[in-house]
Design an enzyme around this catalytic site. Structure first.
Site, PDB file in Angstrom:
ATOM      1  N   ASP A 218       0.846  -1.196   0.000  1.00 37.98           N
ATOM      2  CA  ASP A 218       0.000   0.000   0.000  1.00 37.98           C
ATOM      3  C   ASP A 218       0.881   1.245   0.000  1.00 37.98           C
ATOM      4  O   ASP A 218       1.994   1.201  -0.505  1.00 37.98           O
ATOM      5  CB  ASP A 218      -0.977  -0.047   1.185  1.00 37.98           C
ATOM      6  CG  ASP A 218      -2.263   0.720   0.898  1.00 37.98           C
ATOM      7  OD1 ASP A 218      -2.172   1.897   0.546  1.00 37.98           O
ATOM      8  OD2 ASP A 218      -3.352   0.139   1.003  1.00 37.98           O
ATOM      9  N   HIS A 241       1.923   1.947  -3.315  1.00 35.97           N
ATOM     10  CA  HIS A 241       1.050   2.966  -3.895  1.00 35.97           C
ATOM     11  C   HIS A 241       1.662   4.360  -3.901  1.00 35.97           C
ATOM     12  O   HIS A 241       0.986   5.330  -4.186  1.00 35.97           O
ATOM     13  CB  HIS A 241      -0.301   2.973  -3.175  1.00 35.97           C
ATOM     14  CG  HIS A 241      -1.077   1.695  -3.356  1.00 35.97           C
ATOM     15  ND1 HIS A 241      -2.321   1.501  -2.805  1.00 35.97           N
ATOM     16  CD2 HIS A 241      -0.785   0.568  -4.038  1.00 35.97           C
ATOM     17  CE1 HIS A 241      -2.760   0.282  -3.139  1.00 35.97           C
ATOM     18  NE2 HIS A 241      -1.840  -0.303  -3.874  1.00 35.97           N
TER      19      HIS A 241
END
Ligand code: NAG
Ligand code: NAG
Length: 395
Positions: A218, A241
């Site tokens: 993430d 991310h």
């Protein structure tokens, strides 16, 4: 200079400096956990011993060092509370290993709170053993898994030369902290592990993160409600991310996010490079301002530069709204590399609060896929562009 020499320089910085030794703390009184009964057998739960040692050290006057020597020490959740009577050093030279069971009702693993003058260091590892819990998370998105290292209301402190692997939840979290230096940290978890963010910062100010590598499933680093004056430099992100402000604005009472400098960082194979994300529905008023993203390299990044103010949960709120978060004063300077999607720059701002004073300065992002050269898209975005603009600016 081309892409490769700069990447090399970045790597040399990160890997060259990682071996620099931390200063000796000769004058600290050492509390070796083994002398208090801790067992490095990768089996015994040492949490009660760690807590006892922390409390004993915390109560002593002067500078104290809690020493985790080489070896694998299992421990369940431990909450180390201050205030303490003097400076505290937590020197992890071994491996702290979390329980392998999924811990579905637990929110945090190793927590330090209410401390002024803490150092956590030692070249050791915090192994969250998340692999056993990620499958539960994948089937239930509201499930909260324990974060590896949490700092609550900690001031004037340092976290450096550590490795964090396979957290069940977020790897490192700062909440209510002030004046913290984080450097030479290696964080890694598989790219498909759910919500294993690298570092979260909320309600905290003057946080400095440098010379670190973060690859997870993430966000690499995320700034949330109340993050102020955060300086990120010489960080390598990927997989994951990217660096994110937000998501912001979906609960009442959030605080403004202001002052972020991201400088000399490299993103490799990440979903986003630098992103600002706010909720459109539900959305509460807030300001996100004064961010500078400078001297960044994007290697195979899907969305190198992105503002997304249309984030919403359409299953709960079927009508798309407009975000009430005002984004302003955001500079993008010297950003180069390649985009994996054609829209290399996407400013999707709010109709209700259009973005103000965005600045693009020397941008060179290539796209080699189908559909022609890279593009920039602007929706309700105001600002200026200087210098090289590849893709052509939409401001
Ligand atoms: C940290 O600093 C804040 C603001 O100066 C102060 O209110 C708080 O008591 C300090 N916390 C600790 C644990 O020293
Ligand atoms: C941010 O950190 C970099 C590297 O540590 C430093 O050179 C720079 O002065 C810092 N900037 C601010 C605004 O704190």
């Amino acid at each position: 200079m081309g892409l490769i020499p700069i990447s090399l320089v970045l790597f040399l910085h990160i890997f060259g400096l990682i071996v620099s030794t931390s200063p000796l703390h000769a004058q600290a009184k050492v509390f070796n956990v083994v002398n208090y009964g801790a067992k490095a057998n990768d089996k015994t739960d040492n949490s009660a011993v760690f807590l006892k040692v922390w409390n004993a050290a915390c109560e002593e006057e002067g500078k104290k060092e809690i020493l985790i020597p080489a070896g694998v020490f299992r421990t369940g959740p431990v909450k180390m509370n201050g205030p303490c009577k003097g400076q505290m050093l937590f020197n992890n030279r071994g491996v702290l290993r979390a329980p392998s069971d999924p811990q579905l009702q637990v929110r945090e693993w190793i927590t330090f709170q209410y401390i002024d003058g803490l150092t956590v260091h030692g070249l050791g590892t915090f192994d969250g053993q998340g692999a056993y819990s990620w499958s539960y998370k994948k089937t239930s998105k509201y499930l909260v898994l324990p974060d590896t290292l949490r700092f609550h209301f900690v001031n004037n402190s340092m976290v450096h030369h550590l490795r964090l692997i396979d957290s069940k939840g977020i790897h490192m979290m700062f909440y209510g902290c002030y004046n913290i230096y984080v450097d030479h940290i290696h964080i890694s978890a598989p790219g498909d592990s759910p919500n294993t963010d690298g570092i979260h910062i909320a309600l905290s100010s003057n946080i400095h993160i440098s010379y670190s590598t973060i690859g997870t499933g993430d966000d690499c680093i995320a700034l949330l409600s109340g993050a102020r004056n955060v300086n990120v430099s010489h960080v390598n992100c990927g997989p994951g991310h990217g660096i994110s402000v937000g998501s912001l604005g979906n609960t009442q009472g959030e605080e403004d996010v202001t002052g972020l400098l991201v400088q000399s960082c490299m993103f490799t194979g990440t979903l986003n490079g630098v992103r600002i994300k706010t909720w459109a529905n539900p959305s509460f008023p807030l300001t996100a301002s004064s961010f500078t993203f400078q001297d960044l390299i994007m290697n195979n990044v899907y969305n190198p530069i992105i503002i997304d103010q249309e984030y919403s949960d359409l299953s709960t709120y079927p009508e798309q709204g407009s975000s009430q978060v005002q984004i302003r004063d955001v500079k993008y300077i010297n950003i180069r590399g390649n985009s994996m999607s054609q829209v290399a720059i996407n400013f999707l701002c709010s109709e209700f609060k259009p973005c103000q004073n965005l600045e693009l300065n020397n941008i060179n992002l290539d796209y080699h896929g189908r559909g022609g050269p890279a593009k920039a898209d602007c929706t309700f975005a105001n600002g200026v562009a200087y210098g090289t603009q590849n893709p052509p600016s939409c401001l």
